[in-house]
Design a protein around this motif. Structure first.
Motif, PDB file in Angstrom:
ATOM      1  N   PRO A  15      36.128-130.292  18.985  1.00  0.00           N
ATOM      2  CA  PRO A  15      37.123-130.661  19.988  1.00  0.00           C
ATOM      3  C   PRO A  15      36.884-129.897  21.295  1.00  0.00           C
ATOM      4  O   PRO A  15      36.490-128.732  21.269  1.00  0.00           O
ATOM      5  CB  PRO A  15      38.453-130.213  19.368  1.00  0.00           C
ATOM      6  CG  PRO A  15      38.139-129.823  17.954  1.00  0.00           C
ATOM      7  CD  PRO A  15      36.703-129.452  17.922  1.00  0.00           C
ATOM      8  N   HIS A  25      36.988-129.754  12.701  1.00  0.00           N
ATOM      9  CA  HIS A  25      37.379-128.985  13.889  1.00  0.00           C
ATOM     10  C   HIS A  25      36.568-127.690  13.923  1.00  0.00           C
ATOM     11  O   HIS A  25      36.857-126.745  13.195  1.00  0.00           O
ATOM     12  CB  HIS A  25      38.890-128.678  13.835  1.00  0.00           C
ATOM     13  CG  HIS A  25      39.402-127.921  15.038  1.00  0.00           C
ATOM     14  ND1 HIS A  25      40.724-128.011  15.440  1.00  0.00           N
ATOM     15  CD2 HIS A  25      38.801-127.082  15.916  1.00  0.00           C
ATOM     16  CE1 HIS A  25      40.897-127.252  16.518  1.00  0.00           C
ATOM     17  NE2 HIS A  25      39.749-126.660  16.820  1.00  0.00           N
ATOM     18  N   THR A  76      35.709-134.504  20.387  1.00  0.00           N
ATOM     19  CA  THR A  76      36.931-135.053  20.963  1.00  0.00           C
ATOM     20  C   THR A  76      37.020-134.526  22.394  1.00  0.00           C
ATOM     21  O   THR A  76      36.517-133.436  22.681  1.00  0.00           O
ATOM     22  CB  THR A  76      38.199-134.652  20.180  1.00  0.00           C
ATOM     23  OG1 THR A  76      38.560-133.300  20.516  1.00  0.00           O
ATOM     24  CG2 THR A  76      37.981-134.743  18.671  1.00  0.00           C
TER      25      THR A  76
END
Lengths: 285, 218
Positions: free
Chosen positions: A33, A8, A72
């Motif tokens: 993300p 992340h 993502t």
């Protein structure tokens, strides 16, 4: 040197110096993300350009520094409250089908509004339909309540808990998340959220199963080397190289590998490479 | 029209049974419900692979062409669907769309996609855009500018469709002036512009060094 997968990190906000330092510290793969940009977007088109960047320019940039970049895709909870941005939900199908998209995210709660309920439930369904994991952000305010409510919605959605990570956890929320069967994500920040020493204590207490450690570095005060610093803190506290490899490499590979879309062969930096005819060189195209 | 040269080779010959079944199933889904393509089109590279199929087509491009051709649409509704796929597509998806344009019943409705590509710098996309569709639909001035852009981007002109019928005196003049600039700058003149200029030798005018450069290996 440990091999590191930062599960992340918002590289769009970082510099090429960061990429160089990350590579030198052992980072070989990252997941970025989709989130908000510190300033509200006012139309769906802004999101599409952002998604295109996460799938195009940013992996190109990362590859020039020997780092694999995945992403993502989602409508984030904060902007799910803005009716101008909601049409994004209708186009997510197109983006969730793309090769380097390894999860739906960040979804979750910011202020726990009915709009956020709707966006979270709908995007968990998209994760099920696309057979993707889900990266779920937990709120900064009223975190324990928000985490409990998130776990309820995850359960009701029918998605398998092993396909879900709840992120930005702390000492008070880790237990309920691991008990639910979901993965537990921790964002190590310079001053807030979680420090590497507290992280080591959590690993001592809860073990290394289903735990992800990330830097969540973005445009705010943050540090893209916090993954490596956590690895160092683990070693200093008596964890061994295998524990470090599990938490900082094998766990994120196992979690995002559930997408079937992680291709982890080393990218080959090529100074002459371009993306759509544009390069990271200066003075060139 | 030289559509045959643009037709994709059948990708199924290169697919394993799983990928073959996926493509057949996906084609059926798209034929029944055009919107299904929004999920299937991006996934084609992952499902079918991206190796080289022929000199000019990759497996993913050919598979995506099969999916596009399966759309049960024509005219404006087809253009709308294709335009949005292109808008949300990555370069590989856009390449497949541009290559497939001559095989779709679009009239001139997809010209904005060709024009957008020609404004960019991605030589693989520019090359894909300059197939039989562009040759059939671009206005004269746009077609000439596209050819000149290829020369600047070092895209071989044998990859550009329609030169036999569309190369005219004005294009020859533009290329002759380009060659002249190159000669003055002491730079090489790409050999593939020679036949286009020499088809209209009067555009060389009295420029002896230009005449010499264009004829020396011709």
């Amino acid at each position: 040197m440990p091999r590191i997968f930062d599960p992340h990190i918002h590289m769009t906000s970082r510099t090429t110096d960061d990429y160089e330092a990350m590579y030198a510290a052992g980072v070989r793969a990252v997941v970025e993300p989709a989130f908000w940009l510190g300033q509200p977007r006012t139309s769906p088109e802004s999101f599409y350009d952002y998604f295109d960047g996460l799938l195009g320019w940013e992996p190109h940039r990362a590859a020039q520094f020997g780092i694999q970049h995945f992403c993502t895709i989602a409508l984030n909870p904060k902007e799910a409250n803005d009716p101008r941005c909601l049409p994004v939900l209708d186009e997510l199908d197109r983006y969730l089908a793309k090769d380097r998209v390894v999860a739906v995210g960040e979804i979750g709660y910011d202020s726990m509004t009915p709009e956020e309920d709707e966006a979270l439930a709908r995007q968990l369904q998209l994760a099920i339909e696309h057979e993707l994991p889900a990266l779920v952000h937990t709120p900064h305010r009223d975190k324990a309540t928000g985490t409990r409510r998130t776990l309820d919605v995850v359960r009701e959605s029918g998605i398998a808990p092993e396909l879900v990570v709840l992120d930005h956890l702390n000492e008070l929320t880790v237990g309920m998340v691991l008990d639910s069967g979901c993965w537990a994500g921790f964002s190590i920040y310079p001053k807030t959220k979680m420090s590497e020493d507290r992280m080591v204590e959590i690993l001592r207490e809860h073990g290394t199963e289903r735990v992800l450690v990330n830097s969540a570095a973005d445009w705010g005060r943050s540090d893209p080397l916090k993954t490596r610093k956590t690895a160092d803190a683990m070693l200093a506290a008596g964890f061994d190289d295998d524990d470090v490899d599990k938490v900082l490499w094998r766990n994120p590979v196992a979690f995002y590998g559930q997408s079937g879309r992680l291709e982890l062969e080393d990218p080959k930096p090529d100074e002459a490479a371009t993306f759509q005819g544009n390069s990271i060189r200066r003075g060139g195209a | 029209m030289a559509v045959t040269t643009a037709s994709p080779p059948d990708p199924r010959t290169a697919l394993d049974p799983t990928a073959h079944a996926w493509l057949d199933e996906s084609t059926t889904k798209v034929a029944a419900k055009p919107a299904a393509l929004r999920r299937l089109f991006p996934a084609a590279r992952r499902r079918c692979g991206h190796g080289r199929l022929t000199e000019h087509w990759t497996v993913d491009e050919a598979a995506r062409a099969v999916l596009l051709i399966a759309l049960p649409l024509r005219g404006q509704p087809l253009a709308d669907e294709v335009t949005l796929l292109h808008r949300h597509g990555d370069p590989a998806e856009q390449r497949a769309i541009l290559r497939t344009l001559p095989l779709l019943d679009l009239g001139d409705l997809a010209l904005p996609l060709v024009r957008e590509t020609l404004r960019g710098n991605d030589t693989t996309l520019i090359e894909a855009a300059l197939g039989p569709y562009a040759a059939a639909h671009l206005a004269d001035a746009e077609y000439r500018q596209a050819v000149l852009k290829c020369v600047f981007c070092e895209i071989p002109l044998d990859r550009v469709s329609g030169l036999d019928s569309r190369a005219d005196r004005e294009l020859a003049r533009m290329l002759a002036d380009f060659a002249h600039e190159r000669i003055v700058a002491g730079r090489a003149v790409p050999p593939d512009i020679r036949p286009l200029v020499l088809a209209f030798p009067d555009v060389i005018g009295g420029r002896a060094e230009l005449q010499h450069a264009l004829k020396e290996e011709g």
